[in-house]
Design an enzyme around this catalytic site. Sequence first.
Site, PDB file in Angstrom:
ATOM      1  CG  ASP A 185     -25.464 117.133  38.190  1.00 48.57           C
ATOM      2  OD1 ASP A 185     -25.288 115.965  37.781  1.00 48.57           O
ATOM      3  OD2 ASP A 185     -25.144 117.506  39.336  1.00 48.57           O
ATOM      4  CG  HIS A 215     -22.207 115.426  39.275  1.00 48.19           C
ATOM      5  ND1 HIS A 215     -23.247 115.672  40.133  1.00 48.19           N
ATOM      6  CD2 HIS A 215     -21.384 114.546  39.919  1.00 48.19           C
ATOM      7  CE1 HIS A 215     -23.075 114.968  41.257  1.00 48.19           C
ATOM      8  NE2 HIS A 215     -21.952 114.288  41.141  1.00 48.19           N
ATOM      9  CB  SER A 248     -21.461 113.828  44.359  1.00 46.20           C
ATOM     10  OG  SER A 248     -22.177 112.821  43.696  1.00 46.20           O
TER      11      SER A 248
END
Length: 435
Positions: free
Chosen positions: A334, A369, A242
Site C-alpha cells: 500500500d 491500497h 481508506s
Amino acid sequence: MDRKQCCVKLSVQPSRGLMDEKFIVLVQNALPGSQLTIRALHQCEDGHSWEAFGHYTADTTGTINVSEDPSIRGTYSGVEQMGLLWSLRPIPGSKPGLRMRKKNIQTPMEVTISVYQGHQTEGFADLVPLSGVVVERWYMAPGVRRIPVTEGGLTATLFLPSGPGPFPGLLDLWGGGGQLVEYRAALLASHGFASMAIDYLTSKFTMETGKMVDNQYFETAYRVLQQHPQVCGSKIAMIGLSFGTSMTLKMAIYSEVIKLSAAVCISGSHVQPVEGSVEEIMGFFQKNAGKTRFNEKNEAIWRDLLLPIPTDPSLKADVGRLQCPLLLVVGEDDQNWPAQESALDIKEMMARAGNSHLLTVLSYPNAGHLIEPPYTPHARSSTFKTVEIQEKVMCLWGGQTVEHSRAQEDAWKKILVFLRENLYGGRNPTSFSHL
C-alpha cells in the site's frame, strides 16, 4: 480461414452472474492443436474500453477450458479461471490514470468474450472473431432492493436483500474521494446483509452549506438503519476503506449511540486526532502534506503522511477500548496509507489492553491500497481528486496485479465469513447469489 474453424463454439457459464461469481469459459469444435486467442472487452459507463486476453492451444479434441488450461501469454498467463476479468486493462491509446468503477449498479457490467484465430495481441478491432458471447456481471442479485435515503439529512442508499428479513445491517464507508459509492453495498446485500452506502464527504448537506458533516451524521445513519423494519437492530456492523476506516474506528470506539457487532477496516489506519471531527481529521492529514513523495512517473505517494506512527495517545484511536470483533485487511505494498505499520501498532495496543482476541488481521504481500471485491481490475495508480484539495493528482496505490487480484478474492471470502459469523452467528444466510 479453415472451414473447420468456422464452427468454433464458445460458451460462458453462467453468462449472467454476480460480480464475485466465477464463470467457466469453454471453446469447442476448434482444430486440434490450433492456436487461439480468447479476449474480453468491456466498455465502461465513461466510454473508455478495457480488454484482457490469453493465448491458448486447443487440445486433441479441439477444446479449451479456461478454468483448466494455461494461457501461454497475454494479459495473464497460466491457469487463471477469472483472468479475463481481473487482468482487464485500458485498451492501447487510452488516457492514463483510468480506474474501473461501476456507477449505475442497477445495470450489469457487460463483457464481450470472443475467440480469435492465432495468437493475437493487438488490432482486435480489425479482426473477425470465430465466436463471441456477451456476459452480464451484476452487483445486485434478483430481488435486492435499492432505496435512496435522505432521512435526517443523509445522503445514502440502502440495499435490502431479497426476502422479508429481518437482516443484519451494515454501514459502508468509502474514502477521501467522497461521492456515493454503491457497488460494494449492493454486492453485500446480495449476500444477505442490509447494507447502507453513505456519502459523508460530498453529501447534499456539504454541497449546499460548504460545511463538513459532524460525527452525529454517522449516528443518524446508524439509527436509520437500526430502526428499519427489515433490519435486525441488534446486529449491525461497519465496513470502511481508506479514510472510511478512520470514521469506522472512531464510531466503533467513541460513539455512545453506535453499538457494533463487528467492524471491517480495509487499507486504513487508527492514526487520527481522537477528539477530531471529519474536518479536523482531514486537516490533520493535510497538515502533513509536505511528506508527500513522488516516484519517477510523478505519481503521488501519501503513505508517509501518517508516519511514523505517533506515540501520543491523543493522535491514535484507542483500539484497546474496542468491544466488537475487528477485521483488518492490509496490502503490504500500500503506497497510499501506512496500513501495515498501523496494523502492527493496533495489534500491540490491543495486546496491551487485553482485547487482542477481538482482532483478525489479513495481510497480503504485494497487494496495494484498493482492495476491492473479487475480479475488479487492479489499478496500481489512477487519477484521484481529494475532497479537501479539489484538484486531480495521479495517485500511486501500489500492488502487483497477480498478487493483488489473489488478495481481493481471498479477502472478500474471508470478509463474508467474518460478517456471517458475527452477524448471523455463523449461520449461512439464505443464498441470494445465484442469478
